[in-house]
Design an enzyme around this catalytic site. Structure first.
Site, short mmCIF file in Angstrom:
data_model
loop_
_atom_site.label_atom_id
_atom_site.label_comp_id
_atom_site.label_asym_id
_atom_site.label_seq_id
_atom_site.Cartn_x
_atom_site.Cartn_y
_atom_site.Cartn_z
N GLY A 315 0.74 -1.44 0.00
CA GLY A 315 -0.12 -0.09 0.19
C GLY A 315 0.69 1.27 -0.07
N GLY A 316 0.21 2.41 -0.06
CA GLY A 316 0.97 3.46 0.13
C GLY A 316 1.74 3.79 1.25
N GLY A 318 3.47 1.17 2.64
CA GLY A 318 4.47 0.16 2.78
C GLY A 318 3.97 -1.08 2.53
N LYS A 335 3.39 -4.57 9.25
CA LYS A 335 3.48 -3.67 8.11
C LYS A 335 4.73 -2.89 8.34
CE LYS A 335 0.74 -0.02 8.74
NZ LYS A 335 -0.44 1.01 8.50
N ASP A 403 2.04 -8.36 -7.63
CA ASP A 403 3.06 -7.78 -8.48
C ASP A 403 3.60 -6.64 -8.04
OD1 ASP A 403 4.29 -6.74 -10.40
OD2 ASP A 403 2.53 -6.25 -12.03
#
Length: 527
Positions: A315-316, A318, A335, A403
């Site tokens: 995600g934005g 990490g 995270k 990906d």
């Protein structure tokens, strides 16, 4: 023998109940059930060896067992020795009699020490126990201690006199004849526990310590004395440790010294490298706000070095990895805050202070965090019910392989702020609005929304102030995007977080309010 679990028999006839694996158990039973009448007697003797990888600790022991079945359904390893489990431990319906050779002190079962022999009936709390050893002088004096985990073969005798209801247990080193005085003698009526048809055999288990449990020979007889074992024909135990290498007498002193120096230098270098690799920092605010703090080494081990195979999503802020904590085997989601995230530093601190103290069914539980130099890690309770999006906030989750080359999405606040800084804030307006709106009103709402998410709580307007801005009772000056990032210069490139808690002026003190002194006084009221 009927074997299950880790039980196996080598080509030379050596029975190995458990090998050097953790939290495992093994069973080995004579395949034909024995028939007991009401006044039965029995006699058995066997040679055993408990061989731990570390001589100081082992797990968990061996038990001679009389059981109505050969698989002991529901049995657990560790302290239950493969005999019982927390639900059935102590139940009279078990109909299990065992003599345990226990090398772990389990206070919940009333164990006397971590090296004892015990008589168990239907549960792990022994009806009688004694430190491992033997009496050598024909009396209850002259007691010699024996270490069950020594790795050396020992012999145990269990003799039950049914008519007199007396059970004797005797222990000695393998080369010592059976002592005259038994280690334990107890009056007990086993006919109340043993059924007409029972199996005789052995059970063993391991816990956190790597240990092998062996039976070298066994003799059993119903209603008579067990046949003596021919000790000369018993199989040999596997070699303990590596095979001894021949000494090289031609090695000179200079070579030995060189090896010592190089080895010492290597050890020092590796130690310093590991200390640097897992170095962490601690600041005063963490003592007040922080929940449980994990070591970087612990999380590094839990995720197997943050390898790609453990990656759950990105995600934005990490990436999120699945991990298993080495201490309690608890599954967690970790995270790893990205270095490139402009709000990652602020998000990290804010989440520790806020979410770390919250308990709600709709919030993924924050278990703790870790800081190592500029790396930032948040540890959550792992949930397999699709809650990964709660950890990623603005991230993506895929059912198949991730990906990692795909561009990670930006946080909504960051996205609007980025457009504002580039003079394109109106491009963030939802296209569904078309062109039927007042530009100045939409721009006000966007900037006011950013102001309400300011990183410094005291810089955010109250709800009453928001309404006055929207009603145009008070004009909002054109704010500089730099004002929204007031804390960024203090945060970027700085490993500490203490500046995050610096005092900024309150919202009513800022110069962007076009209002009179009376208006300022009015707006500085309660929120």
């Amino acid at each position: 023998m009927t074997l299950n679990g880790r039980g196996e028999i080598s080509s030379n006839g050596l029975l190995r109940l458990t090998n050097t694996t953790k939290q495992q158990m093994g069973h080995a039973f004579y395949p034909t059930p024995l028939h007991f009448n009401k006044s039965f007697s029995f006699s058995t003797t066997f040679v055993f060896a408990i061989v731990p990888r570390d001589p100081q600790v082992s797990g968990n022991g061996i038990a001679f067992v009389l059981s109505p079945n050969t698989d002991l359904p529901g049995s657990k390893p560790n302290q239950y020795l493969g005999l019982f489990n927390p639900a059935n431990n102590g139940n009279s319906s078990n109909h299990v009699v065992a003599v345990e050779l226990d090398t772990i002190l389990n206070s919940e079962f009333g164990d006397i020490n971590d090296n004892h022999v015990g008589i168990d009936v239907n549960g792990m709390r022994s009806v009688k126990a004694h430190p491992a050893g033997y009496f050598s002088d024909g009396s209850n004096r002259g007691f010699h201690n024996l270490s069950l985990r020594s790795g050396q073969p020992m012999q145990l005798w269990v003799d039950y006199d049914g008519p007199n209801t007396v059970l004797n247990v005797t222990l000695s080193p393998i080369r010592v004849s059976k002592p005259v005085v038994p280690l334990m003698s107890i009056t007990i009526n086993l006919s109340e526990t043993i059924l007409d048809s029972m199996y005789a055999g052995f059970s063993s288990s391991t816990g956190s310590f790597l240990t092998s449990h062996y039976i070298l020979g066994w003799s059993f007889n119903m209603n008579g004395r067990a046949q003596d074992l021919d000790l000369s024909n018993l199989p040999s135990l596997p070699r303990i440790g590596p095979k001894e290498k021949p000494k090289v007498l031609t090695v000179g002193l200079p070579v030995i010294l060189s090896v010592v120096v190089l080895t010492t230098a290597s050890i020092v270098g590796v130690t310093l490298w590991r200390r640097h690799k897992f170095a962490e920092v601690m600041e005063d605010w963490e003592l007040e706000y922080g929940p449980h703090r994990f070591s970087y080494k612990e999380l590094y081990t839990a995720t197997r070095g943050f390898r790609e195979r453990e990656l759950l999503g990105a995600g934005g802020f990490g990436r999120v990895y699945k991990g298993v904590l080495p201490k309690n085997k608890c599954e967690v989601a970790i995270k790893r805050v990205s270095h490139d995230s402009r709000q990652g530093m602020r998000e990290f601190v804010a989440e520790i202070i806020s979410i770390g103290r919250l308990r709600h069914r709709n919030i993924v539980q924050l278990l703790g965090y870790c800081r190592r130099k500029g790396e930032l890690l948040l540890v959550y309770d792992y949930m397999s019910n699709g809650s990964l999006d709660k950890l990623l906030f603005d991230g993506t989750k895929k059912d198949g392989p991730i990906d990692i080359r795909a561009e990670e999405p930006m946080n909504l606040v960051d996205w609007v702020m980025d457009h504002w800084q580039r003079g394109m804030v109106m491009e963030t307006v939802d296209k569904k609005l078309g062109s039927e709106y007042a530009v100045e009103e939409v721009e006000l709402v966007l900037k006011l929304g950013l102001l309400c998410t300011h990183v410094v709580p005291s810089a955010r307007p109250s709800m009453r102030q928001v309404m006055q801005f929207l009603d145009r009772d008070v004009e909002l000056l054109d704010l500089s995007p730099d004002y929204m990032n007031v804390s960024v210069p203090h945060m970027e490139g700085y490993q500490g977080f203490d500046d995050f808690f610096m005092s900024y002026g309150t919202f009513s003190d800022q110069a962007f309010l076009h209002s009179s002194t009376a208006e300022v006084s009015l707006l500085s009221g309660g929120r």
